[in-house]
Design a protein around this motif. Structure first.
Motif, PDB file in Angstrom:
ATOM      1  N   VAL A   4       0.822  -1.283   0.048  1.00 29.15           N
ATOM      2  CA  VAL A   4       0.064   0.079   0.191  1.00 29.15           C
ATOM      3  C   VAL A   4       0.914   1.261  -0.028  1.00 29.15           C
ATOM      4  O   VAL A   4       0.628   2.125  -0.874  1.00 29.15           O
ATOM      5  CB  VAL A   4      -0.772   0.001   1.333  1.00 29.15           C
ATOM      6  CG1 VAL A   4      -1.721   1.532   1.510  1.00 29.15           C
ATOM      7  CG2 VAL A   4      -2.107  -1.280   1.312  1.00 29.15           C
ATOM      8  N   SER A   5       1.934   1.317   0.901  1.00 29.70           N
ATOM      9  CA  SER A   5       2.880   2.505   0.866  1.00 29.70           C
ATOM     10  C   SER A   5       3.480   2.681  -0.514  1.00 29.70           C
ATOM     11  O   SER A   5       3.633   3.974  -0.783  1.00 29.70           O
ATOM     12  CB  SER A   5       3.844   2.333   2.038  1.00 29.70           C
ATOM     13  OG  SER A   5       3.147   2.076   3.200  1.00 29.70           O
ATOM     14  N   ILE A  48       2.238   2.778  12.514  1.00 33.00           N
ATOM     15  CA  ILE A  48       3.682   3.059  12.932  1.00 33.00           C
ATOM     16  C   ILE A  48       4.295   2.823  11.600  1.00 33.00           C
ATOM     17  O   ILE A  48       5.209   3.374  11.144  1.00 33.00           O
ATOM     18  CB  ILE A  48       4.099   2.610  14.042  1.00 33.00           C
ATOM     19  CG1 ILE A  48       3.591   3.159  15.397  1.00 33.00           C
ATOM     20  CG2 ILE A  48       5.633   2.864  14.261  1.00 33.00           C
ATOM     21  CD1 ILE A  48       4.049   2.415  16.668  1.00 33.00           C
ATOM     22  N   PHE A  49       4.306   1.391  11.045  1.00 28.19           N
ATOM     23  CA  PHE A  49       4.958   0.891  10.106  1.00 28.19           C
ATOM     24  C   PHE A  49       4.500   1.660   8.653  1.00 28.19           C
ATOM     25  O   PHE A  49       5.432   2.362   7.954  1.00 28.19           O
ATOM     26  CB  PHE A  49       4.751  -0.455   9.601  1.00 28.19           C
ATOM     27  CG  PHE A  49       5.472  -1.071   8.859  1.00 28.19           C
ATOM     28  CD1 PHE A  49       6.658  -1.621   9.024  1.00 28.19           C
ATOM     29  CD2 PHE A  49       4.797  -1.398   7.360  1.00 28.19           C
ATOM     30  CE1 PHE A  49       7.601  -2.099   8.250  1.00 28.19           C
ATOM     31  CE2 PHE A  49       5.649  -2.098   6.607  1.00 28.19           C
ATOM     32  CZ  PHE A  49       7.156  -2.353   6.793  1.00 28.19           C
ATOM     33  N   ILE A  50       3.352   1.743   8.256  1.00 26.53           N
ATOM     34  CA  ILE A  50       2.827   2.564   7.346  1.00 26.53           C
ATOM     35  C   ILE A  50       3.300   3.895   7.108  1.00 26.53           C
ATOM     36  O   ILE A  50       4.062   4.620   6.259  1.00 26.53           O
ATOM     37  CB  ILE A  50       1.403   2.571   6.915  1.00 26.53           C
ATOM     38  CG1 ILE A  50       1.169   0.882   6.631  1.00 26.53           C
ATOM     39  CG2 ILE A  50       0.899   3.343   5.836  1.00 26.53           C
ATOM     40  CD1 ILE A  50      -0.481   0.795   6.495  1.00 26.53           C
ATOM     41  N   SER A  51       3.160   4.610   8.402  1.00 23.83           N
ATOM     42  CA  SER A  51       3.363   6.014   8.376  1.00 23.83           C
ATOM     43  C   SER A  51       4.829   6.333   8.233  1.00 23.83           C
ATOM     44  O   SER A  51       5.425   7.199   7.656  1.00 23.83           O
ATOM     45  CB  SER A  51       2.992   6.705   9.681  1.00 23.83           C
ATOM     46  OG  SER A  51       1.479   6.401   9.772  1.00 23.83           O
ATOM     47  N   THR A  52       5.625   5.402   8.953  1.00 31.43           N
ATOM     48  CA  THR A  52       7.281   5.611   8.779  1.00 31.43           C
ATOM     49  C   THR A  52       7.545   5.425   7.543  1.00 31.43           C
ATOM     50  O   THR A  52       8.507   6.137   6.981  1.00 31.43           O
ATOM     51  CB  THR A  52       7.864   4.697   9.627  1.00 31.43           C
ATOM     52  OG1 THR A  52       7.333   4.876  11.138  1.00 31.43           O
ATOM     53  CG2 THR A  52       9.323   4.665   9.923  1.00 31.43           C
ATOM     54  N   PHE A  53       7.299   4.472   7.072  1.00 28.07           N
ATOM     55  CA  PHE A  53       7.613   4.255   5.390  1.00 28.07           C
ATOM     56  C   PHE A  53       7.220   4.992   4.703  1.00 28.07           C
ATOM     57  O   PHE A  53       8.069   5.623   3.750  1.00 28.07           O
ATOM     58  CB  PHE A  53       6.799   2.763   5.039  1.00 28.07           C
ATOM     59  CG  PHE A  53       7.478   2.162   3.949  1.00 28.07           C
ATOM     60  CD1 PHE A  53       8.278   1.212   3.925  1.00 28.07           C
ATOM     61  CD2 PHE A  53       7.091   2.623   2.398  1.00 28.07           C
ATOM     62  CE1 PHE A  53       8.987   0.494   2.832  1.00 28.07           C
ATOM     63  CE2 PHE A  53       7.362   1.947   1.347  1.00 28.07           C
ATOM     64  CZ  PHE A  53       8.477   1.061   1.621  1.00 28.07           C
ATOM     65  N   PHE A  59       3.602  13.074   2.682  1.00 29.66           N
ATOM     66  CA  PHE A  59       4.320  13.453   3.800  1.00 29.66           C
ATOM     67  C   PHE A  59       3.624  13.812   5.209  1.00 29.66           C
ATOM     68  O   PHE A  59       3.599  13.376   6.212  1.00 29.66           O
ATOM     69  CB  PHE A  59       5.576  14.354   3.545  1.00 29.66           C
ATOM     70  CG  PHE A  59       6.377  14.684   4.816  1.00 29.66           C
ATOM     71  CD1 PHE A  59       7.388  13.999   5.185  1.00 29.66           C
ATOM     72  CD2 PHE A  59       6.085  15.823   5.425  1.00 29.66           C
ATOM     73  CE1 PHE A  59       8.182  14.308   6.156  1.00 29.66           C
ATOM     74  CE2 PHE A  59       7.076  15.991   6.706  1.00 29.66           C
ATOM     75  CZ  PHE A  59       8.031  15.300   6.860  1.00 29.66           C
ATOM     76  N   ILE A  60       2.663  14.665   4.862  1.00 25.77           N
ATOM     77  CA  ILE A  60       2.040  15.051   5.959  1.00 25.77           C
ATOM     78  C   ILE A  60       0.749  13.910   6.415  1.00 25.77           C
ATOM     79  O   ILE A  60       0.615  13.976   7.700  1.00 25.77           O
ATOM     80  CB  ILE A  60       1.120  16.361   5.465  1.00 25.77           C
ATOM     81  CG1 ILE A  60       2.128  17.647   5.496  1.00 25.77           C
ATOM     82  CG2 ILE A  60      -0.070  16.816   6.475  1.00 25.77           C
ATOM     83  CD1 ILE A  60       1.807  18.914   5.210  1.00 25.77           C
TER      84      ILE A  60
END
Length: 585
Positions: free
Chosen positions: A28-29, A140-145, A288-289
């Protein structure tokens, strides 16, 4: 072990599901990060070609992007559905662990904790933990990626503009960390306050008949109103803190957009960036946001789940104070001899309830305990099945220390009939069968006949399948008592404890139940806590307990002849002086 490691342990049974969920999150990312690059490639490449070239290849681009988004759709479905299912399974495991821990804890824990608070930990806290278990790693994973990926692409487009964004983002993170600490305290307080509301509701509804009989609805309204207002105040403080949090982060997001417009415009003006790159840069700023917003919104969920998991661990990490010792033996072939050797006990340090009790009870004999209220009679009986452990001394059954045998075998050998009978939700049959799980219908009926309740049951429309209502509300006190006696008949224990089993009944019910108890007591070691002294005249021994000490012992005739406290109580009852409370110290 840290809280984090203990939380991670609950993922172990679902590792494959968790890893595939993370794999889908990566897909998805990647798709989301790919779109601006595809647009940049098309803008600088294909879309600069002639009409025929664009028309020739646009279909291929459409098919590839369609396939890409179909894959993304299935990954999103897996994350949303099976990710939540994983969280629900973890919640179920935690709930089972918590329930099992409640079962292991001794009476002393329940003496000090409220049922409503325990229910709150079992239901609402675990739901928040479940949401954290699913959304935490994923968010956390998706957002960090996405943040790292978009940051790299942003840096490729314009390093100076990206550095400006980094400064603003760091300032925002510092702001978030400061308010996060304050928010954690409000969420923890919120959990305690909602537990107070649950406790108030549970207390009032459990005693609704008492409330209505005293017409004290207004008092209950005030009690609940207080708990409710405390919860409201806690929620208000929580939302004010969240308001500051979200308003502050929104301000920093505005600064990011402001920096793009002003600084990006200046870079375009001075020829350090072209308009197409600024457009792609703006797309990546959105990517990014968005994960930054996700992480910001996730903060509330994290605080709820974290506070709930800490409350969960507060119970799970308690060491039950009454457990089987290593290599404990089974209590077998129980005869029923009981010995109290210098037994002392206190609920709280410094206030003894029992002091140096020495009693020998021969198997098959009936011993009655009498004395003023609060003297320690019920406490003494509670020590035999190890509902509490002695502070000093030993209790022996057939010469074997009860601490040297398993709790299950010990309690399986003891039957208790109490004044306050508890009926489980279900049928009459279910409640009788509780004394012997797996009992046949014939055994249940035989137990009911022995308890003199079979004829009444057969008069009911649904017979043994009659629903008893919550806590047995559809049955009278005498009927519930006889069902509890049938339950003990079915259990068939070698030792019997009768704790004021007839004191709250009318004369007719008492007569029926006394016959049942006499039949139940036959050939068993029986300890009777008596309120009505007429019921213990035939006991083999009567022991008077005052302030935690034995003061008189003997049979009925011997104690009457001594003309002590027992004789005083007996004469008060049979001289028609019931107006005196014989249980006042």
């Amino acid at each position: 072990m840290s809280i984090f490691k203990k939380f991670i342990n609950y993922y172990k049974p679902y590792k494959k599901l968790f890893y595939f969920d993370m794999f889908c999150a990566i897909i998805v990312s990647i798709v989301d990060l790919a779109f601006p690059q595809i647009l940049k490639f098309l803008t600088n490449g294909l879309f600069t070609q002639g009409t025929s070239v664009i028309v020739k290849y646009i279909g291929i681009v459409a098919i590839l992007m369609f396939v890409m988004y179909i894959i993304r759709t299935y990954c999103e479905y897996f994350i949303t559905s099976w990710g939540h299912i994983m969280g629900a399974n973890m919640e179920s495991n935690m709930r089972q662990d918590l329930f099992d821990q409640y079962q292991r804890l001794s009476f002393s824990y329940y003496d000090q904790n409220n049922t409503g608070d325990m229910m709150s930990k079992l239901v609402s806290d675990l739901f928040d933990i479940s949401e954290l278990a699913h959304h935490g790693p994923e968010n956390i994973f998706i957002s960090t990626f996405k943040i790292v990926g978009s940051f790299i692409f942003l840096a490729f487009i314009s390093v100076p503009l990206t550095m400006i964004l980094v400064v603003i983002t760091i300032a925002m993170l510092v702001f978030c960390l400061i308010l996060n600490r304050k928010m954690q305290a409000t969420f923890t307080d919120n959990r305690k306050k909602i537990a107070g509301v649950n406790s108030a509701v549970q207390d009032s509804l459990s005693g609704i008949r008492v409330v209505k009989s005293f017409a004290n609805e207004d008092i209950e309204h005030e009690k609940f109103d207080y708990s409710n207002r405390m919860f409201l105040n806690s929620k208000t403080a929580q939302y004010k803190m969240m308001g500051k949090y979200h308003a502050g982060t929104s301000f920093f997001k505005g600064l990011l957009y402001l920096a793009i417009i002003v600084c990006g415009g200046l870079f375009v003006a001075y020829g350090k960036m072209n308009v197409a790159d600024l457009a792609v840069y703006a797309l990546y700023i959105g990517i990014f946001i968005t994960p930054v917003e996700v992480l910001i919104n996730f903060t509330e969920q994290f605080q709820k789940g974290y506070a709930g998991f800490k409350r969960f661990l507060d119970v799970i990490e308690l060491n039950p104070d009454i457990v089987d010792k290593n290599e404990a033996d089974e209590l077998k072939n129980v005869g029923g001899n009981i010995d109290f050797n210098n037994v002392s006990f206190s609920y709280e340090e410094g206030s003894k309830v029992l002091s140096n009790i020495n009693i020998h009870i021969e198997k098959g004999k009936t011993v009655a305990l009498v004395g003023p209220s609060g003297g320690g009679k019920t406490t003494l009986c509670s020590l035999i099945p190890r509902f509490y452990d002695v502070d000093k001394g030993d209790i022996l059954i057939d010469g074997q220390n009860i601490k040297d045998v398993t709790l299950k075998s010990l309690r399986s050998s003891i039957g208790v009939v109490q004044q306050d009978v508890y009926m489980f939700g279900g049928s009459i049959k279910d409640n009788i069968a509780y004394g012997k799980p797996g009992a046949t219908d014939e055994e249940i009926i035989e137990a009911a006949k022995n308890a003199n309740i079979h004829d009444f049951i057969m008069e009911l429309e649904d017979g043994y399948d009659t629903y008893v209502g919550e806590r047995g509300t559809r049955l009278s006190g005498g009927q519930k008592q006889r069902i509890s006696i049938a339950r003990v008949f079915l259990k068939n224990p070698e030792i019997l404890i009768l704790d004021e089993a007839t004191s709250a009944l009318d004369n007719e019910s008492e007569r029926h139940i006394q016959l049942s108890l006499e039949k139940l007591s036959k050939d068993r070691t029986t300890i009777v806590i008596a309120h009505r002294l007429s019921t213990i005249k035939n006991a083999d021994e009567i022991i008077v307990i005052v302030n935690g000490r034995t003061t008189e012992r003997g049979n009925h005739k011997e104690l009457i002849a001594k003309n002590g406290l027992y004789a005083k109580y007996y004469n008060m009852q049979f001289e028609g002086l019931e107006k005196f409370d014989i249980y006042e110290d």
